[in-house]
Design a protein around this motif. Structure first.
Motif, PDB file in Angstrom:
ATOM      1  N   ARG A   6       0.336  12.991  -2.342  1.00  0.00           N
ATOM      2  CA  ARG A   6       0.173  14.383  -2.776  1.00  0.00           C
ATOM      3  C   ARG A   6      -0.158  14.522  -4.260  1.00  0.00           C
ATOM      4  O   ARG A   6      -0.260  15.629  -4.770  1.00  0.00           O
ATOM      5  CB  ARG A   6       1.449  15.165  -2.470  1.00  0.00           C
ATOM      6  CG  ARG A   6       1.811  15.175  -0.993  1.00  0.00           C
ATOM      7  CD  ARG A   6       3.022  16.034  -0.738  1.00  0.00           C
ATOM      8  NE  ARG A   6       3.463  15.929   0.642  1.00  0.00           N
ATOM      9  CZ  ARG A   6       4.544  16.538   1.111  1.00  0.00           C
ATOM     10  NH1 ARG A   6       5.284  17.294   0.325  1.00  0.00           N
ATOM     11  NH2 ARG A   6       4.889  16.383   2.380  1.00  0.00           N
ATOM     12  N   ARG A   7      -0.275  13.396  -4.938  1.00  0.00           N
ATOM     13  CA  ARG A   7      -0.548  13.409  -6.382  1.00  0.00           C
ATOM     14  C   ARG A   7       0.512  14.217  -7.136  1.00  0.00           C
ATOM     15  O   ARG A   7       0.230  14.877  -8.124  1.00  0.00           O
ATOM     16  CB  ARG A   7      -1.941  13.988  -6.677  1.00  0.00           C
ATOM     17  CG  ARG A   7      -3.075  13.195  -6.059  1.00  0.00           C
ATOM     18  CD  ARG A   7      -3.207  11.836  -6.721  1.00  0.00           C
ATOM     19  NE  ARG A   7      -4.358  11.099  -6.231  1.00  0.00           N
ATOM     20  CZ  ARG A   7      -4.295  10.062  -5.401  1.00  0.00           C
ATOM     21  NH1 ARG A   7      -3.135   9.663  -4.939  1.00  0.00           N
ATOM     22  NH2 ARG A   7      -5.379   9.427  -5.028  1.00  0.00           N
ATOM     23  N   GLN A  29      13.216   7.137   3.282  1.00  0.00           N
ATOM     24  CA  GLN A  29      13.333   8.226   4.254  1.00  0.00           C
ATOM     25  C   GLN A  29      12.094   9.121   4.285  1.00  0.00           C
ATOM     26  O   GLN A  29      11.920   9.915   5.208  1.00  0.00           O
ATOM     27  CB  GLN A  29      14.577   9.082   3.953  1.00  0.00           C
ATOM     28  CG  GLN A  29      14.441  10.022   2.768  1.00  0.00           C
ATOM     29  CD  GLN A  29      14.535   9.318   1.408  1.00  0.00           C
ATOM     30  OE1 GLN A  29      14.776   8.113   1.329  1.00  0.00           O
ATOM     31  NE2 GLN A  29      14.365  10.079   0.340  1.00  0.00           N
ATOM     32  N   ASP A  30      11.236   8.999   3.274  1.00  0.00           N
ATOM     33  CA  ASP A  30      10.036   9.827   3.200  1.00  0.00           C
ATOM     34  C   ASP A  30       8.885   9.159   3.940  1.00  0.00           C
ATOM     35  O   ASP A  30       8.700   7.952   3.873  1.00  0.00           O
ATOM     36  CB  ASP A  30       9.625  10.064   1.744  1.00  0.00           C
ATOM     37  CG  ASP A  30      10.680  10.847   0.972  1.00  0.00           C
ATOM     38  OD1 ASP A  30      11.388  11.651   1.611  1.00  0.00           O
ATOM     39  OD2 ASP A  30      10.810  10.650  -0.243  1.00  0.00           O
ATOM     40  N   GLU A  31       8.099   9.969   4.614  1.00  0.00           N
ATOM     41  CA  GLU A  31       6.965   9.426   5.371  1.00  0.00           C
ATOM     42  C   GLU A  31       5.963   8.756   4.442  1.00  0.00           C
ATOM     43  O   GLU A  31       5.390   7.719   4.773  1.00  0.00           O
ATOM     44  CB  GLU A  31       6.286  10.539   6.165  1.00  0.00           C
ATOM     45  CG  GLU A  31       5.149  10.058   7.039  1.00  0.00           C
ATOM     46  CD  GLU A  31       4.560  11.157   7.892  1.00  0.00           C
ATOM     47  OE1 GLU A  31       3.459  10.945   8.430  1.00  0.00           O
ATOM     48  OE2 GLU A  31       5.201  12.213   8.026  1.00  0.00           O
ATOM     49  N   ALA A  32       5.742   9.352   3.254  1.00  0.00           N
ATOM     50  CA  ALA A  32       4.765   8.802   2.318  1.00  0.00           C
ATOM     51  C   ALA A  32       5.231   9.048   0.887  1.00  0.00           C
ATOM     52  O   ALA A  32       6.018   9.952   0.615  1.00  0.00           O
ATOM     53  CB  ALA A  32       3.396   9.433   2.540  1.00  0.00           C
ATOM     54  N   GLY A  89       0.776  -1.233   0.000  1.00  0.00           N
ATOM     55  CA  GLY A  89       0.000   0.000   0.000  1.00  0.00           C
ATOM     56  C   GLY A  89       0.808   1.283   0.000  1.00  0.00           C
ATOM     57  O   GLY A  89       0.235   2.370   0.007  1.00  0.00           O
ATOM     58  N   LEU A  90       2.145   1.178  -0.030  1.00  0.00           N
ATOM     59  CA  LEU A  90       2.971   2.371   0.125  1.00  0.00           C
ATOM     60  C   LEU A  90       3.525   2.925  -1.182  1.00  0.00           C
ATOM     61  O   LEU A  90       4.124   4.003  -1.181  1.00  0.00           O
ATOM     62  CB  LEU A  90       4.151   2.068   1.070  1.00  0.00           C
ATOM     63  CG  LEU A  90       3.789   1.612   2.485  1.00  0.00           C
ATOM     64  CD1 LEU A  90       5.055   1.417   3.302  1.00  0.00           C
ATOM     65  CD2 LEU A  90       2.848   2.603   3.155  1.00  0.00           C
ATOM     66  N   ALA A  91       3.329   2.209  -2.297  1.00  0.00           N
ATOM     67  CA  ALA A  91       3.929   2.645  -3.558  1.00  0.00           C
ATOM     68  C   ALA A  91       2.983   2.385  -4.724  1.00  0.00           C
ATOM     69  O   ALA A  91       2.187   1.439  -4.686  1.00  0.00           O
ATOM     70  CB  ALA A  91       5.252   1.911  -3.784  1.00  0.00           C
ATOM     71  N   PRO A  92       3.072   3.191  -5.775  1.00  0.00           N
ATOM     72  CA  PRO A  92       2.216   2.981  -6.953  1.00  0.00           C
ATOM     73  C   PRO A  92       2.453   1.636  -7.633  1.00  0.00           C
ATOM     74  O   PRO A  92       1.546   1.089  -8.249  1.00  0.00           O
ATOM     75  CB  PRO A  92       2.611   4.126  -7.896  1.00  0.00           C
ATOM     76  CG  PRO A  92       3.280   5.130  -7.037  1.00  0.00           C
ATOM     77  CD  PRO A  92       3.924   4.377  -5.914  1.00  0.00           C
ATOM     78  N   GLY A  93       3.674   1.105  -7.496  1.00  0.00           N
ATOM     79  CA  GLY A  93       4.003  -0.154  -8.145  1.00  0.00           C
ATOM     80  C   GLY A  93       3.751  -1.374  -7.292  1.00  0.00           C
ATOM     81  O   GLY A  93       4.143  -2.487  -7.653  1.00  0.00           O
TER      82      GLY A  93
END
Length: 200
Positions: A143-144, A134-137, A51-55
């Motif tokens: 953020r589109r 390192q990024d929270e999301a 659920g954390l990445a588009p891929g």
């Protein structure tokens, strides 16, 4: 020798020059796509990247859709990097997985520049874990906004339902399921990470 064959040969050579242990051209129809591999991402032992990445699932193209998508392709350039199985069990796998994404992305760009307009790369591992840990999301999902690493990040093989063992068998690569208990005892056991580029 026709131009397409030349391009395929060049992609194999390029994959090797970029660090792949081996590469092979396969018929696209030889890819085995099964829903269960994508389902494992969300299974009882849920992948930390779910659920954390588009891929990655549930955002990636579902296997059922990918099977239909695959009908538009004729060839696959598959490649691998051999890795000691014990390395695949911990964070030492991450730089190797980044290399898999880098190779897939480079092969895709090269194929596109050679006129293969629908070239598409896939790679082992989640782009969130590999490039934006390192990024929270994820910027794309939260953020589109455009991906921060479009030159590297590619969708996950597992998310699309690619049968990794069948892929290895089709390419003639020796690959067996990894038993973590065995790798703890025998550190000579080898595994591999793989990627591919679909070509029309």
């Amino acid at each position: 020798m026709n131009k397409q064959t030349d391009v395929l040969d060049d992609l194999i050579t390029l994959a090797r020059s970029l660090g792949a242990t081996a590469a092979a051209v396969l018929p696209a129809e030889s890819l085995v796509i099964e829903d269960r591999f994508a389902a494992l991402c969300a299974g009882p032992t849920r992948c930390p990247s779910y659920g954390l990445a588009p891929g990655c699932p549930p955002h990636a193209i579902p296997p059922a859709v990918f099977r239909r998508h695959l009908r538009d392709y004729y060839h696959v350039v598959a490649f691998k990097i051999d890795v000691p199985a014990e390395v695949l069990m911990d964070e030492r796998r991450l730089p190797i997985a980044r290399d898999i994404h880098r190779i897939a992305a480079t092969l895709e760009r090269t194929a596109l520049s050679c006129g293969m307009r629908r070239a598409q790369g896939l790679a082992a591992g989640s782009c969130k874990e590999l490039f934006c840990a390192q990024d929270e999301a994820c910027m794309v999902l939260s953020r589109r906004q455009p991906c921060r690493h479009p030159d590297l990040a590619r969708p996950s093989l597992s998310a699309m339902g690619v049968d990794f063992m069948a892929l290895a068998a089709s390419a003639g690569w020796d690959c067996k399921p990894i038993d973590p208990r065995q790798t703890a005892i025998d550190q000579t056991v080898m595994g591999l990470l793989a990627g591919l580029v679909l070509l029309a």
